[in-house]
Design a protein around this motif. Sequence first.
Motif, PDB file in Angstrom:
ATOM      1  N   GLY A 102     -11.910 -15.886  -4.398  1.00 47.11           N
ATOM      2  CA  GLY A 102     -13.136 -15.085  -5.036  1.00 47.11           C
ATOM      3  C   GLY A 102     -12.980 -13.578  -5.039  1.00 47.11           C
ATOM      4  N   ARG A 103     -14.043 -12.996  -4.428  1.00 46.90           N
ATOM      5  CA  ARG A 103     -14.167 -11.599  -4.396  1.00 46.90           C
ATOM      6  C   ARG A 103     -12.946 -11.198  -3.361  1.00 46.90           C
ATOM      7  NH1 ARG A 103     -20.302 -11.083  -2.402  1.00 46.90           N
ATOM      8  NH2 ARG A 103     -19.552 -12.961  -1.184  1.00 46.90           N
ATOM      9  N   ARG A 104     -12.626 -10.037  -3.904  1.00 54.88           N
ATOM     10  CA  ARG A 104     -11.687  -9.205  -2.875  1.00 54.88           C
ATOM     11  C   ARG A 104     -11.732  -7.720  -2.854  1.00 54.88           C
ATOM     12  NH1 ARG A 104      -9.559 -12.971  -6.964  1.00 54.88           N
ATOM     13  NH2 ARG A 104      -8.253 -11.790  -8.347  1.00 54.88           N
ATOM     14  N   LEU A 105     -11.318  -7.091  -1.950  1.00 60.66           N
ATOM     15  CA  LEU A 105     -11.238  -5.641  -1.909  1.00 60.66           C
ATOM     16  C   LEU A 105     -10.072  -5.128  -0.961  1.00 60.66           C
ATOM     17  CD1 LEU A 105     -12.686  -4.531   0.885  1.00 60.66           C
ATOM     18  CD2 LEU A 105     -14.567  -5.099  -0.225  1.00 60.66           C
ATOM     19  N   THR A 106      -9.710  -3.864  -1.149  1.00 66.34           N
ATOM     20  CA  THR A 106      -8.812  -3.227  -0.173  1.00 66.34           C
ATOM     21  C   THR A 106      -9.642  -1.936   0.403  1.00 66.34           C
ATOM     22  OG1 THR A 106      -6.408  -2.318  -0.105  1.00 66.34           O
ATOM     23  CG2 THR A 106      -7.964  -1.580  -1.851  1.00 66.34           C
ATOM     24  N   SER A 107      -9.027  -1.644   1.447  1.00 60.47           N
ATOM     25  CA  SER A 107      -9.541  -0.490   2.347  1.00 60.47           C
ATOM     26  C   SER A 107      -8.526   0.225   3.064  1.00 60.47           C
ATOM     27  CB  SER A 107     -10.740  -0.976   3.252  1.00 60.47           C
ATOM     28  OG  SER A 107      -9.961  -1.614   4.143  1.00 60.47           O
ATOM     29  N   ALA A 108      -8.861   1.386   3.331  1.00 57.26           N
ATOM     30  CA  ALA A 108      -7.682   2.294   4.110  1.00 57.26           C
ATOM     31  C   ALA A 108      -7.765   2.226   5.776  1.00 57.26           C
ATOM     32  CB  ALA A 108      -7.643   3.785   3.677  1.00 57.26           C
ATOM     33  N   CYS A 128      -8.785 -11.860   6.008  1.00 58.24           N
ATOM     34  CA  CYS A 128      -8.615 -10.488   6.157  1.00 58.24           C
ATOM     35  C   CYS A 128      -7.074  -9.948   6.711  1.00 58.24           C
ATOM     36  CB  CYS A 128      -9.505  -9.922   7.314  1.00 58.24           C
ATOM     37  SG  CYS A 128      -9.338  -8.290   8.029  1.00 58.24           S
ATOM     38  N   ASP A 129      -6.677  -9.411   5.820  1.00 53.47           N
ATOM     39  CA  ASP A 129      -4.859  -9.100   6.015  1.00 53.47           C
ATOM     40  C   ASP A 129      -5.028  -7.639   6.184  1.00 53.47           C
ATOM     41  OD1 ASP A 129      -2.316  -8.865   5.785  1.00 53.47           O
ATOM     42  OD2 ASP A 129      -2.102  -9.239   3.719  1.00 53.47           O
ATOM     43  N   ILE A 130      -4.239  -7.095   7.472  1.00 53.57           N
ATOM     44  CA  ILE A 130      -4.250  -5.779   7.941  1.00 53.57           C
ATOM     45  C   ILE A 130      -2.580  -5.647   7.624  1.00 53.57           C
ATOM     46  CG2 ILE A 130      -3.844  -6.412  10.347  1.00 53.57           C
ATOM     47  CD1 ILE A 130      -5.585  -3.588  10.876  1.00 53.57           C
ATOM     48  N   ILE A 181       2.410  -3.934  -6.200  1.00 53.68           N
ATOM     49  CA  ILE A 181       1.018  -4.800  -6.617  1.00 53.68           C
ATOM     50  C   ILE A 181       0.018  -3.912  -6.090  1.00 53.68           C
ATOM     51  CG2 ILE A 181       2.212  -7.019  -6.546  1.00 53.68           C
ATOM     52  CD1 ILE A 181       1.072  -7.753  -3.669  1.00 53.68           C
ATOM     53  N   SER A 182      -1.266  -3.979  -6.774  1.00 54.88           N
ATOM     54  CA  SER A 182      -2.441  -3.427  -6.538  1.00 54.88           C
ATOM     55  C   SER A 182      -3.170  -4.154  -5.108  1.00 54.88           C
ATOM     56  CB  SER A 182      -3.390  -3.635  -7.429  1.00 54.88           C
ATOM     57  OG  SER A 182      -3.939  -4.866  -7.519  1.00 54.88           O
ATOM     58  N   GLY A 183      -4.041  -3.355  -4.887  1.00 54.98           N
ATOM     59  CA  GLY A 183      -4.539  -3.871  -3.312  1.00 54.98           C
ATOM     60  C   GLY A 183      -5.503  -5.191  -3.687  1.00 54.98           C
ATOM     61  N   ASP A 184      -5.975  -5.151  -4.772  1.00 55.97           N
ATOM     62  CA  ASP A 184      -6.706  -6.521  -5.362  1.00 55.97           C
ATOM     63  C   ASP A 184      -5.660  -7.787  -5.207  1.00 55.97           C
ATOM     64  OD1 ASP A 184      -9.374  -7.791  -6.798  1.00 55.97           O
ATOM     65  OD2 ASP A 184      -7.545  -8.323  -7.803  1.00 55.97           O
ATOM     66  N   GLU A 185      -4.417  -7.467  -5.803  1.00 53.19           N
ATOM     67  CA  GLU A 185      -3.474  -8.498  -6.059  1.00 53.19           C
ATOM     68  C   GLU A 185      -3.213  -8.938  -4.660  1.00 53.19           C
ATOM     69  OE1 GLU A 185      -0.926 -10.955  -8.516  1.00 53.19           O
ATOM     70  OE2 GLU A 185      -3.021 -10.427  -8.058  1.00 53.19           O
ATOM     71  N   ALA A 221       0.669  -1.285  -0.138  1.00 50.74           N
ATOM     72  CA  ALA A 221      -0.001  -0.123  -0.065  1.00 50.74           C
ATOM     73  C   ALA A 221       0.729   1.396   0.060  1.00 50.74           C
ATOM     74  CB  ALA A 221      -0.776   0.134   1.285  1.00 50.74           C
ATOM     75  N   ALA A 222       1.831   1.337   0.794  1.00 53.57           N
ATOM     76  CA  ALA A 222       2.430   2.629   1.145  1.00 53.57           C
ATOM     77  C   ALA A 222       3.272   3.026  -0.362  1.00 53.57           C
ATOM     78  CB  ALA A 222       3.613   2.506   2.203  1.00 53.57           C
ATOM     79  N   VAL A 223       3.851   2.098  -0.869  1.00 52.64           N
ATOM     80  CA  VAL A 223       4.752   2.285  -2.228  1.00 52.64           C
ATOM     81  C   VAL A 223       3.718   2.650  -3.162  1.00 52.64           C
ATOM     82  CG1 VAL A 223       6.335   1.324  -3.804  1.00 52.64           C
ATOM     83  CG2 VAL A 223       6.654   1.096  -1.329  1.00 52.64           C
ATOM     84  N   ARG A 224       2.697   1.897  -3.405  1.00 54.54           N
ATOM     85  CA  ARG A 224       1.799   2.003  -4.438  1.00 54.54           C
ATOM     86  C   ARG A 224       0.981   3.623  -4.543  1.00 54.54           C
ATOM     87  NH1 ARG A 224      -1.228  -2.703  -2.377  1.00 54.54           N
ATOM     88  NH2 ARG A 224      -2.935  -1.892  -1.228  1.00 54.54           N
TER      89      ARG A 224
END
Length: 515
Positions: free
Chosen positions: A177-183, A159-161, A134-138, A108-111
């Motif tokens: 399957g479905r995945r997403l990223t959050s702040a 859930c990966d923090i 890599i993207s949050g999805d990846e 996250a920080a570098v992207r």
Amino acid sequence: MNENSDASSGDWGPFGRPLFNDPESRALSRVGVVDVGSNSVRLVVFDGAARSPAYFYNEKIMCGLGAGLSETGKLSPEGRERALKALKRFATLAEGMNIVPLTAVATAAVREAEDGPEFCEQVLRETGIEVHTISGDEEARLSAQGVLLGWPGSYGLVCDIGGSSMELADIAEGRVGRRLTSALGPLKLKEVKGGDEGLEEYIETTIARIHEEMGGETGMRLFLVGGSWRAIARCDMTRRDYPLTVLHEYRMTVEDVAETRKYIETEDPDDLRKRAGVSSDRMALVPLAIRVLDRLVKVFQPKDIAISSYGIREGMLYEQMPAQLRDRDPLIEACRFAEAKDARLPGFGPVLYDFVRPLFPHADWQRKRIIKAACLLHDVSWRAHPDYRPQVCFDNATRANLGGLKHSERVFLGLALMHRYSNKREGARYEQMFTLVRDEDKREAEVLGKAMRLGAMLWLGTETMPGSLAWNAVDRVLKIELDPRARNLFGEVAEQRFNSLVSALDATGEVAVRD
């Protein structure tokens, strides 16, 4: 790179070619991966690229690359300096281990940082390490694949923090399957405006949104990945005075999370971190992370919460495995490897399994795999001093880096291997751990251990059964029928071990020799 990338295309992104195309590469390869996270930079070297790999080397530096990112839009200058030094060290270590090039990803920080690409260019220029952002999805997908490395075929929510973000992914039937990223990373939460009230509202609103985006389901198993979750688990263990400190497969409930939040908020932070064995850098993020977890479990209402020590780095390894290797049982593969490497008679484990199996006619597939694991491990600790061999066996089973093994199963396995070398368990320094298994399981572990102890006296090689056991649970009769070649092996000591097994079953025994 996507989930359906084809090996024939030649495009493997940051992961290079598959490492597991033939037995030679599986036996000889060491795989080095680097995870450049928002809070830490870590190098892991997996030894002998097998289905359940050992950690040949594992080093983490808490760099804080993402500190202040929301305000400045750039990576922390101090964090950049520390991360670059760490990566230079890792590059030098990799050369010494002959594992160049390293596979390296940034999250996250570098992207998100304006100077992220510039930082990656500097790393490549000064260390030779190519860092793939890599993207949050990846990131969510790779973390979920790390969980699948330890729990093949699992269902639930991963859930990966990290420091700057939190990713979610569904897993089912060995696929992501479905995945997403959050702040919702703790470093980002530090910069939320509006004080305590604003922070609480931000967490509630964000989790409500991601719950809806993930389909609004409740009642699934929740797998927790990431250093902040592991630190919370250590605090939970401290609160409960839990007897086993292995984090992988540690289980919590929604109620446990609520109690541990209160515990963290009322205890002295420095005293708690020392008792829990958490670093000061990590402990500084725990008060924010526990608020996220508390809200997360209240909304998603998981039936079970499991801590996973496997995450993005293991997911990077899993990425390179062909399907036939992914489908193997990580516990059995690890035990096979241990037997081949350390047993006096490699290959006898499967024979021993067939010998003891009649004693457990009603064992389900989960219990059968633990029995099989015990038989594969029954002789790998023979080099230990005889006075300490039972304790060494128990230690190896309960503390080893094994995937696909619940804590209660670890203790069952440890007890069985302890009884492989000792008739007694009373007075052992591990008695507090014995509370993690039921009384009937303790008795079954004792039976298994004593059966393995008997079978070990009757070696005829790795292809020949020394005889067979027949167990009549109704009449309480245990019969051993010896192969004629094993007649001379059934001496005084073997007879004593047979009688000890009979006693553990509260049975009578019969001995016969085949015609």
